[in-house]
Design an enzyme around this catalytic site. Sequence first.
Site, PDB file in Angstrom:
ATOM      1  N   ARG A  27       0.850  -1.192   0.000  1.00  0.00           N
ATOM      2  CA  ARG A  27       0.000   0.000   0.000  1.00  0.00           C
ATOM      3  C   ARG A  27       0.886   1.243   0.000  1.00  0.00           C
ATOM      4  NH1 ARG A  27      -3.518  -1.217   5.215  1.00  0.00           N
ATOM      5  NH2 ARG A  27      -1.557  -2.218   5.762  1.00  0.00           N
ATOM      6  N   LYS A  74       1.860   2.357   7.159  1.00  0.00           N
ATOM      7  CA  LYS A  74       2.254   1.621   8.361  1.00  0.00           C
ATOM      8  C   LYS A  74       3.156   2.469   9.245  1.00  0.00           C
ATOM      9  CE  LYS A  74       1.052  -1.730   9.449  1.00  0.00           C
ATOM     10  NZ  LYS A  74      -0.244  -1.942  10.170  1.00  0.00           N
ATOM     11  N   TYR A 134      -0.794   4.955  10.421  1.00  0.00           N
ATOM     12  CA  TYR A 134      -1.131   4.028  11.513  1.00  0.00           C
ATOM     13  C   TYR A 134       0.081   3.898  12.419  1.00  0.00           C
ATOM     14  CZ  TYR A 134      -5.312   2.452   9.011  1.00  0.00           C
ATOM     15  OH  TYR A 134      -6.527   2.397   8.388  1.00  0.00           O
ATOM     16  N   HIS A 173      -0.346   2.336  16.182  1.00  0.00           N
ATOM     17  CA  HIS A 173      -0.566   1.230  17.131  1.00  0.00           C
ATOM     18  C   HIS A 173       0.512   1.198  18.221  1.00  0.00           C
ATOM     19  CE1 HIS A 173      -3.812  -0.282  14.646  1.00  0.00           C
ATOM     20  NE2 HIS A 173      -3.032  -0.143  13.597  1.00  0.00           N
ATOM     21  N   GLU A 185      -5.494   5.362  13.655  1.00  0.00           N
ATOM     22  CA  GLU A 185      -6.421   4.487  14.382  1.00  0.00           C
ATOM     23  C   GLU A 185      -7.017   5.128  15.627  1.00  0.00           C
ATOM     24  OE1 GLU A 185      -3.173   4.017  14.252  1.00  0.00           O
ATOM     25  OE2 GLU A 185      -2.409   3.624  16.269  1.00  0.00           O
ATOM     26  N   SER A 191     -10.375  -2.066   8.723  1.00  0.00           N
ATOM     27  CA  SER A 191     -11.045  -3.106   9.516  1.00  0.00           C
ATOM     28  C   SER A 191     -12.050  -3.866   8.650  1.00  0.00           C
ATOM     29  CB  SER A 191     -11.758  -2.487  10.718  1.00  0.00           C
ATOM     30  OG  SER A 191     -10.811  -1.991  11.629  1.00  0.00           O
ATOM     31  N   ASP A 220     -19.603 -10.285  22.068  1.00  0.00           N
ATOM     32  CA  ASP A 220     -19.189  -8.901  22.334  1.00  0.00           C
ATOM     33  C   ASP A 220     -19.639  -8.539  23.746  1.00  0.00           C
ATOM     34  OD1 ASP A 220     -18.271  -6.476  20.191  1.00  0.00           O
ATOM     35  OD2 ASP A 220     -19.009  -5.824  22.142  1.00  0.00           O
ATOM     36  N   SER A 255     -20.030 -11.561  26.016  1.00  0.00           N
ATOM     37  CA  SER A 255     -18.654 -11.998  26.284  1.00  0.00           C
ATOM     38  C   SER A 255     -18.390 -12.181  27.781  1.00  0.00           C
ATOM     39  CB  SER A 255     -17.684 -10.959  25.714  1.00  0.00           C
ATOM     40  OG  SER A 255     -16.366 -11.310  26.024  1.00  0.00           O
ATOM     41  N   VAL A 281     -11.253  -8.085  18.821  1.00  0.00           N
ATOM     42  CA  VAL A 281     -11.645  -7.147  19.886  1.00  0.00           C
ATOM     43  C   VAL A 281     -10.757  -5.910  19.845  1.00  0.00           C
ATOM     44  CG1 VAL A 281     -12.486  -8.957  21.425  1.00  0.00           C
ATOM     45  CG2 VAL A 281     -10.124  -8.202  21.600  1.00  0.00           C
ATOM     46  N   ALA A 307      -6.619  -8.756  15.764  1.00  0.00           N
ATOM     47  CA  ALA A 307      -6.230  -7.763  16.786  1.00  0.00           C
ATOM     48  C   ALA A 307      -4.746  -7.814  17.119  1.00  0.00           C
ATOM     49  CB  ALA A 307      -7.064  -7.972  18.041  1.00  0.00           C
ATOM     50  N   ASP A 358      -2.342  -6.378  15.849  1.00  0.00           N
ATOM     51  CA  ASP A 358      -1.677  -5.064  15.811  1.00  0.00           C
ATOM     52  C   ASP A 358      -1.784  -4.340  17.147  1.00  0.00           C
ATOM     53  OD1 ASP A 358      -4.390  -4.667  15.563  1.00  0.00           O
ATOM     54  OD2 ASP A 358      -4.265  -3.262  13.896  1.00  0.00           O
ATOM     55  N   ASN A 377      -0.669  -6.533   9.121  1.00  0.00           N
ATOM     56  CA  ASN A 377      -1.072  -5.662   8.006  1.00  0.00           C
ATOM     57  C   ASN A 377      -1.813  -6.483   6.951  1.00  0.00           C
ATOM     58  OD1 ASN A 377       1.334  -7.052   7.401  1.00  0.00           O
ATOM     59  ND2 ASN A 377       2.003  -5.499   5.935  1.00  0.00           N
ATOM     60  N   MET A 378      -2.900  -7.092   7.371  1.00  0.00           N
ATOM     61  CA  MET A 378      -3.655  -7.963   6.465  1.00  0.00           C
ATOM     62  C   MET A 378      -4.080  -7.255   5.174  1.00  0.00           C
ATOM     63  SD  MET A 378      -5.882 -10.063   9.245  1.00  0.00           S
ATOM     64  CE  MET A 378      -6.846 -11.000   8.075  1.00  0.00           C
TER      65      MET A 378
HETATM   66  N1  LIG Z   1      -4.371  -7.078  11.384  1.00  0.00           N
HETATM   67  C1  LIG Z   1      -4.840  -6.131  10.587  1.00  0.00           C
HETATM   68  O1  LIG Z   1      -4.449  -6.025   9.433  1.00  0.00           O
HETATM   69  C2  LIG Z   1      -5.906  -5.186  11.077  1.00  0.00           C
HETATM   70  C3  LIG Z   1      -6.593  -4.344  10.200  1.00  0.00           C
HETATM   71  C4  LIG Z   1      -7.620  -3.537  10.708  1.00  0.00           C
HETATM   72  C5  LIG Z   1      -7.918  -3.574  12.071  1.00  0.00           C
HETATM   73  N2  LIG Z   1      -7.188  -4.381  12.885  1.00  0.00           N
HETATM   74  C6  LIG Z   1      -7.452  -4.495  14.330  1.00  0.00           C
HETATM   75  O2  LIG Z   1      -8.620  -5.267  14.570  1.00  0.00           O
HETATM   76  C7  LIG Z   1      -9.089  -4.970  15.875  1.00  0.00           C
HETATM   77  C8  LIG Z   1     -10.590  -4.710  15.832  1.00  0.00           C
HETATM   78  O3  LIG Z   1     -10.839  -3.503  15.112  1.00  0.00           O
HETATM   79  P1  LIG Z   1     -12.328  -2.958  14.867  1.00  0.00           P
HETATM   80  O4  LIG Z   1     -12.216  -1.841  13.897  1.00  0.00           O
HETATM   81  O5  LIG Z   1     -13.259  -4.071  14.616  1.00  0.00           O
HETATM   82  O6  LIG Z   1     -12.651  -2.321  16.300  1.00  0.00           O
HETATM   83  P2  LIG Z   1     -14.113  -1.937  16.847  1.00  0.00           P
HETATM   84  O7  LIG Z   1     -13.892  -0.925  17.923  1.00  0.00           O
HETATM   85  O8  LIG Z   1     -15.051  -1.639  15.734  1.00  0.00           O
HETATM   86  O9  LIG Z   1     -14.618  -3.296  17.497  1.00  0.00           O
HETATM   87  C9  LIG Z   1     -14.043  -3.877  18.629  1.00  0.00           C
HETATM   88  C10 LIG Z   1     -15.144  -4.625  19.363  1.00  0.00           C
HETATM   89  O10 LIG Z   1     -14.503  -5.379  20.406  1.00  0.00           O
HETATM   90  C11 LIG Z   1     -15.446  -5.416  21.468  1.00  0.00           C
HETATM   91  N3  LIG Z   1     -14.774  -5.843  22.688  1.00  0.00           N
HETATM   92  C12 LIG Z   1     -13.909  -5.152  23.466  1.00  0.00           C
HETATM   93  N4  LIG Z   1     -13.529  -5.919  24.517  1.00  0.00           N
HETATM   94  C13 LIG Z   1     -14.161  -7.109  24.363  1.00  0.00           C
HETATM   95  C14 LIG Z   1     -14.177  -8.323  25.112  1.00  0.00           C
HETATM   96  N5  LIG Z   1     -13.469  -8.454  26.244  1.00  0.00           N
HETATM   97  N6  LIG Z   1     -14.951  -9.335  24.660  1.00  0.00           N
HETATM   98  C15 LIG Z   1     -15.672  -9.218  23.525  1.00  0.00           C
HETATM   99  N7  LIG Z   1     -15.696  -8.102  22.779  1.00  0.00           N
HETATM  100  C16 LIG Z   1     -14.951  -7.063  23.196  1.00  0.00           C
HETATM  101  C17 LIG Z   1     -16.001  -3.993  21.510  1.00  0.00           C
HETATM  102  O11 LIG Z   1     -17.222  -3.923  22.248  1.00  0.00           O
HETATM  103  C18 LIG Z   1     -16.164  -3.700  20.023  1.00  0.00           C
HETATM  104  O12 LIG Z   1     -17.481  -4.002  19.558  1.00  0.00           O
HETATM  105  C19 LIG Z   1      -8.243  -3.757  16.324  1.00  0.00           C
HETATM  106  O13 LIG Z   1      -7.179  -4.195  17.143  1.00  0.00           O
HETATM  107  C20 LIG Z   1      -7.715  -3.205  15.043  1.00  0.00           C
HETATM  108  O14 LIG Z   1      -6.525  -2.444  15.222  1.00  0.00           O
HETATM  109  C21 LIG Z   1      -6.195  -5.170  12.413  1.00  0.00           C
END
Ligand SMILES: NC(=O)c1ccc[n+]([C@@H]2O[C@H](COP(=O)([O-])OP(=O)(O)OC[C@H]3O[C@@H](n4cnc5c(N)ncnc54)[C@H](O)[C@@H]3O)[C@@H](O)[C@H]2O)c1
Length: 361
Positions: free
Chosen positions: A15, A74, A93, A95, A117, A133, A197, A219, A238, A267, A269, A299-300
């Site tokens: 990217r 990134k 980003y 993190h 973020e 996301s 959740d 949850s 989460v 999650a 990251d 970085n999916m």
């Molecule tokens: N790896 C990647 O390439 C990549 C890409 C985008 C986002 N992400 C990551 O993915 C993760 C989620 O992002 P998002 O945009 O969906 O966030 P979001 O805020 O939209 O959703 C997170 C959800 O987690 C819930 N939550 C929090 N604690 C919880 C628990 N103990 N049990 C159950 N649910 C719980 C919250 O209520 C919320 O609904 C983040 O860490 C984000 O940085 C990673």
Amino acid sequence: MEIGVPKEIKDQEFRVGLTPVSVQALVNRNHQVVIETQGGVGAGFTDEDYLNAGAKIVQTAAEAWDREMVVKVKEPLQAEYQYLQKEQLLFTYLHLAADRPLTEALIHSGVNAIAYETVALPNGRLPLLAPMSIIAGRLSVQFGARYLEKQQGGRGVLLGGIPGVSPGHVVILGGGVVGTEAARIAVGLGARVQMIDLNVERLSYLETLFGSRVELLYSSSAQIEAIVPEADLLIGAVLVAGKRAPNLVSRQLVAKMKPGAVIVDVAVDQGGCIETLRPTSHSQPTYIEEGVVHVGIPNMPGAVPWTATQALNNSTLPYTLKLAQQGLEGLKMDPVLAGGLNVQYGRLIHPAVCEVFPDLV
Ligand SMILES: NC(=O)c1ccc[n+]([C@@H]2O[C@H](COP(=O)([O-])OP(=O)(O)OC[C@H]3O[C@@H](n4cnc5c(N)ncnc54)[C@H](O)[C@@H]3O)[C@@H](O)[C@H]2O)c1
């Protein structure tokens, strides 16, 4: 303002911070944009596309970094720490909660670092995390389906099943943007889907979206212990904004999963929500621990740079324009953008990150 766009150097990251369309929008407002040569080629944009949009092409990362403002995708990696400058605006980003060395490097450099973020709308939504996301959520099931294949180390389950044979069982931890998009694709494939959740309002909203097609659960550790061992594909999704992800699945619980089941922890990251999960990469996406295939690619969306770069720019451009126009002072007047400010003149200021690293405040 002079804006630099370096080529991303993270493993298999194709990217780029600005598309030619975004460059043109900035140039039309009298900003100068310089792009490191071949910076956008992995996302489908040539140097010529950028020249046509009004950018200048530079040959080295150092030249692209040596600007008042730098726009990236990134977080800066160790090789890039040397380029961080006092009072420079860095928009990307970050993190930080999962990255102490970078937090220290930003502090020592005196940079003003704005993290995509943590830019937050008054309703708590994260407009610059959301597009990635959505993509990561959709990809999590695509990746999961691939690694469930026998030849990829998985248990040989077809997520959609076939009449007469049970479909795959997908368990999603977190029903935010990533979780919802993962559920959408898993349902589309015909899998059995459970999602948990903490937020009851969110669960109610998800019911309006999925009806009875997704089993929505509150949850708790008891609930997690009950459903995780049944999963063919476990997706970590989460987030507690700015903080390290909570650890929801212990090693003992992973050991109770079926051999060849797959964990995709999106999650990762933010440190990951599964004890056995460590970061992997697009080149080395998986490893097996406790008999379970683990995927932890931070970085999916880098897997689909053509889609992801344009999706990211569609969301970031209004903020990039504002930052370029008003600089740090304008940012402080704008509560949404101000939420993105993690490090100001070398001082760690984002409350959630300060909580993670109290000794750096
Ligand atoms: N790896 C990647 O390439 C990549 C890409 C985008 C986002 N992400 C990551 O993915 C993760 C989620 O992002 P998002 O945009 O969906 O966030 P979001 O805020 O939209 O959703 C997170 C959800 O987690 C819930 N939550 C929090 N604690 C919880 C628990 N103990 N049990 C159950 N649910 C719980 C919250 O209520 C919320 O609904 C983040 O860490 C984000 O940085 C990673």
